[in-house]
Design a protein around this motif. Sequence first.
Motif, PDB file in Angstrom:
ATOM      1  N   UNK A  70       0.835  -1.211   0.000  1.00 14.06           N
ATOM      2  CA  UNK A  70       0.000   0.000   0.000  1.00 14.06           C
ATOM      3  C   UNK A  70       0.863   1.251   0.000  1.00 14.06           C
ATOM      4  N   UNK A  71       1.939   1.260   0.803  1.00 14.88           N
ATOM      5  CA  UNK A  71       2.857   2.409   0.805  1.00 14.88           C
ATOM      6  C   UNK A  71       3.448   2.607  -0.585  1.00 14.88           C
ATOM      7  N   UNK A  72       3.871   1.513  -1.190  1.00 24.29           N
ATOM      8  CA  UNK A  72       4.519   1.603  -2.497  1.00 24.29           C
ATOM      9  C   UNK A  72       3.571   2.108  -3.574  1.00 24.29           C
ATOM     10  N   UNK A  73       2.329   1.613  -3.570  1.00 23.28           N
ATOM     11  CA  UNK A  73       1.382   2.014  -4.608  1.00 23.28           C
ATOM     12  C   UNK A  73       1.039   3.484  -4.500  1.00 23.28           C
ATOM     13  N   UNK A  74       0.904   3.984  -3.263  1.00 22.42           N
ATOM     14  CA  UNK A  74       0.576   5.401  -3.079  1.00 22.42           C
ATOM     15  C   UNK A  74       1.826   6.275  -3.183  1.00 22.42           C
ATOM     16  N   UNK A  75       2.932   5.807  -2.599  1.00 22.41           N
ATOM     17  CA  UNK A  75       4.166   6.577  -2.655  1.00 22.41           C
ATOM     18  C   UNK A  75       4.740   6.649  -4.051  1.00 22.41           C
ATOM     19  N   UNK A  76       4.421   5.661  -4.872  1.00 22.41           N
ATOM     20  CA  UNK A  76       4.915   5.649  -6.249  1.00 22.41           C
ATOM     21  C   UNK A  76       4.448   6.881  -7.014  1.00 22.41           C
ATOM     22  N   UNK A  77       3.314   7.440  -6.592  1.00 22.12           N
ATOM     23  CA  UNK A  77       2.807   8.663  -7.220  1.00 22.12           C
ATOM     24  C   UNK A  77       3.815   9.786  -7.031  1.00 22.12           C
ATOM     25  N   UNK A  78       4.228  10.013  -5.787  1.00 21.07           N
ATOM     26  CA  UNK A  78       5.187  11.074  -5.486  1.00 21.07           C
ATOM     27  C   UNK A  78       6.542  10.789  -6.119  1.00 21.07           C
ATOM     28  N   UNK A  79       6.994   9.541  -6.022  1.00 24.30           N
ATOM     29  CA  UNK A  79       8.289   9.183  -6.577  1.00 24.30           C
ATOM     30  C   UNK A  79       8.293   9.348  -8.097  1.00 24.30           C
ATOM     31  N   UNK A 112      -4.447   5.083  -5.936  1.00 19.52           N
ATOM     32  CA  UNK A 112      -3.095   5.305  -6.440  1.00 19.52           C
ATOM     33  C   UNK A 112      -3.030   5.501  -7.950  1.00 19.52           C
ATOM     34  N   UNK A 113      -3.798   4.734  -8.705  1.00 20.16           N
ATOM     35  CA  UNK A 113      -3.684   4.788 -10.167  1.00 20.16           C
ATOM     36  C   UNK A 113      -4.095   6.150 -10.731  1.00 20.16           C
ATOM     37  N   UNK A 114      -5.312   6.656 -10.410  1.00 24.08           N
ATOM     38  CA  UNK A 114      -5.633   7.995 -10.925  1.00 24.08           C
ATOM     39  C   UNK A 114      -4.721   9.081 -10.374  1.00 24.08           C
ATOM     40  N   UNK A 115      -4.276   8.928  -9.108  1.00 25.11           N
ATOM     41  CA  UNK A 115      -3.347   9.912  -8.538  1.00 25.11           C
ATOM     42  C   UNK A 115      -2.054   9.929  -9.332  1.00 25.11           C
ATOM     43  N   UNK A 116      -1.565   8.746  -9.687  1.00 24.62           N
ATOM     44  CA  UNK A 116      -0.332   8.651 -10.465  1.00 24.62           C
ATOM     45  C   UNK A 116      -0.497   9.276 -11.844  1.00 24.62           C
ATOM     46  N   UNK A 117      -1.571   8.921 -12.522  1.00 23.00           N
ATOM     47  CA  UNK A 117      -1.783   9.418 -13.882  1.00 23.00           C
ATOM     48  C   UNK A 117      -1.938  10.934 -13.908  1.00 23.00           C
ATOM     49  N   UNK A 118      -2.697  11.476 -12.954  1.00 25.96           N
ATOM     50  CA  UNK A 118      -2.903  12.926 -12.929  1.00 25.96           C
ATOM     51  C   UNK A 118      -1.626  13.656 -12.525  1.00 25.96           C
TER      52      UNK A 118
END
Length: 462
Positions: A239-248, A399-405
């Motif tokens: 869960x940390x990785x999927x959400x943190x991957x957005x910032x990274x 995480x997915x829409x956060x990453x894409x946006x």
Amino acid sequence: MAKVSTEELGSEPIGKLLVRQSVPAAIGILVMSLNVLVDSIFVGNWIGSIAIAAINVVLPVSFFIGALGMAIGIGGSSIISRALGAGNKDKALKTFGNQITLTLLATISMVALGLFYVDTLIPAFGGKGAIFDPAKIYYTIVLYGVPFLAICMMGNTVIRAEGKPKFAMIAMIIPSVGNLVMDYLFIYIFDWGMTGAAWATTVGYVLCFGYILYFFLSRDSELKINFSHFGLNKGILKEISSLGFVTLSRQAVTSVVYLLMNNILFGLGGEAMVAVYAIIGRMLMFALFPVFGVTQGFLPIAGFNYGAKKYNRVRESINTAIKYAALMATIVFIGLMIFPAEIAALFLSDKPGLSAVELATNRYVLEHTPSAMRWVFAATPIVALQLIGAAYFQAIGKAVPALLLTLTRQGFFFIPLILILPIYFKELGVWISFPIADVLATLVTGYFLRKEIKATLLNTTS
């Protein structure tokens, strides 16, 4: 300093709560941004404009490694905010322990790789010609302090997730003030040049780490972990990785942008053009501090209330955050449109005895920076929707829409634009890529945010 209970994130009026969360965040970001700004002014005046370009080359590498901590921090803090909102303190504690372990493992490994490939990385990021030697000096010293920076960036987001923005603000102020004091001592008094600038930055990171450690060991923190919490948990890591991957991913794309920009601009105008971008880059970090402050203040409010299923408050927090951030962005826009030449002049030395190269570089920077700055910030009033919209998806754990946006502006629009437009418009093509990317990214973010609100937040009266 009065304690702030996490439960207040779900009960206080949104406007009052957003101001209380955002103002300390904005002040902290302001001081940190002023640190970067004033640091660059000191370096430009006391060492030279080539030195500013050298630091600009190093920043994406050191910031990317430091951003590992921020990514782990924001990813874990989203979990912590929702866990505290749902009354699951055990999960919050386990998440925090995993954040610490993961940050140390990731950043120390990256620092080792960064030092091993130093002679390859610096030229790749535009550290060519006269820029290479000062960039290598700065890079090598600063990289030793980056693990401390990563822990600070991770810990700061956790402090904010606890609902204690004033402590998070202090954590951001300490390294900034420390760096500026050390700048004066190491560069101006001891005349250590780039070595002094690098050690000043590193000392600032260590001071911040000391304060973060003090906070979590004191009674001010609600997250009292023990050794059992440090053991890595597969579910929490995922869960940390999927959400943190957005910032990274955002920071990785930012590093790629620096790489491309420094190389494209070096080809168009040499070291002097890289110096122009270095000044504009400092303003990009500094000028939008109130907007970033509102975004940081918004994250724990949205995350906590979403976890508590208080969807009316989530909707209100989105609307209020966009209004506040848009107002701040417009004020920033007006100032930058009026005073770009005065801002550029702050970074340049007028001391007697400058070399012919430095004089020519200064003249070039003064001529080219004002128009470039106006283009870069032309779409500033609309960035609020873009930032708050992407932050919302991250706050609620999608995480997915956060990453894409998050990647939309720089990854999907800006990078293709700076690869294509300079072919036809040269230098102008680089600068007009900024507002075009802002407009396109804002339109996309607005569409998906509105769709998400209709699908999720309007189907309940809670």
